[in-house]
Design a protein around this motif. Structure first.
Motif, mmCIF file in Angstrom:
data_model
loop_
_atom_site.group_PDB
_atom_site.id
_atom_site.type_symbol
_atom_site.label_atom_id
_atom_site.label_comp_id
_atom_site.label_asym_id
_atom_site.label_seq_id
_atom_site.Cartn_x
_atom_site.Cartn_y
_atom_site.Cartn_z
ATOM 1 N N THR A 1 -45.189 -17.818 -53.646
ATOM 2 C CA THR A 1 -44.677 -15.995 -52.960
ATOM 3 C C THR A 1 -43.147 -16.155 -54.064
ATOM 4 O O THR A 1 -43.641 -14.733 -54.160
ATOM 5 N N PHE B 1 -43.002 -12.987 -56.444
ATOM 6 C CA PHE B 1 -41.659 -11.935 -56.360
ATOM 7 C C PHE B 1 -41.040 -12.239 -57.604
ATOM 8 O O PHE B 1 -40.357 -10.798 -57.989
ATOM 9 N N SER C 1 -40.109 -8.430 -59.531
ATOM 10 C CA SER C 1 -38.877 -7.928 -60.210
ATOM 11 C C SER C 1 -38.958 -8.145 -61.738
ATOM 12 O O SER C 1 -38.386 -7.016 -62.099
ATOM 13 N N GLN D 1 -38.287 -14.482 -51.448
ATOM 14 C CA GLN D 1 -38.254 -13.170 -51.846
ATOM 15 C C GLN D 1 -36.807 -12.077 -51.705
ATOM 16 O O GLN D 1 -37.759 -10.639 -50.943
#
Length: 212
Positions: free
Chosen positions: A40, A44, A48, A71
């Protein structure tokens, strides 16, 4: 024969500045736990990092802190600034060491460029550290939208100034003869510039979306 006093005085001032630089605390990311393997956080970070100019460098330097970042865009920006601060301090230390050696050499242009580079990186380190402190203050307590915008503007201004100082360092080597020292310094500075650029991009993204 030229008097050695100017070089001695310059070396003394340089050493004093070097001690002041070391008074700045180490960057926080060194104490962050490594990624535990959760996808996860890394997903992210990768997404980004696509908003930066150097996404691969962005991901490779920040993915190890995925378990800390998770996140959270504020944490991502803070870690990116911290990583940049750590590398900028290392660069300043490196330039300091070779500058002292250059003082006793025959290439005065190279010596002057190295001293100017160290001065610029000293400024950059202070600006990046100021950005990191401001980010921590923003995250440590609730803030109004107006206060958030003002504080983030400070972070953006300081990170932009740091990038300018780093670019000024390499500009100072334009009149220095090509050689191994010049190439190595400029290559190292270029890497720090990319980290600073990436951190600024993540800061800008957080500043734009942080209070939405």
């Amino acid at each position: 024969m030229k008097s050695p006093r100017p070089l001695i005085l310059l070396s003394f001032l340089f050493s004093t500045f070097f001690l002041q630089l070391h008074a700045i605390p180490a960057a926080a990311p060194a104490s962050y736990p490594p990624d535990t393997g959760s996808g996860t956080g890394t997903d992210f970070i990768r997404t980004s990092c696509n908003s930066t100019l150097y996404p691969e460098i962005c991901y490779s330097t920040l993915s190890r802190y995925a378990s800390t970042i998770q996140q959270d865009p504020a944490q991502l920006a803070s870690v990116a600034i911290g990583v940049t601060l750590s590398k900028a301090k290392r660069m300043a230390n490196y330039v300091s060491n070779i500058s002292r050696q250059a003082d006793y050499g025959s290439d005065q242009r190279a010596a002057a460029a190295l001293h100017d580079c160290f001065s610029n990186f000293g400024d950059a380190v202070e600006e990046i550290y100021g950005s990191l402190k401001q980010m921590r203050q923003i995250r440590s307590a609730g803030t109004s939208r107006a206060s958030f915008r003002f504080q983030m503007s400070n972070v953006q201004t300081w990170m932009s100034a740091a990038l300018t100082d780093e670019e000024t360092c390499t500009d100072g080597f334009e009149d220095v003869a090509d050689g191994q020292m010049k190439e190595e310094v400029c290559d190292r500075v270029e890497y720090v510039k990319k980290l600073t650029s990436n951190a600024l991009a993540l800061v800008n993204r957080y500043a734009e979306n942080g209070m939405n």
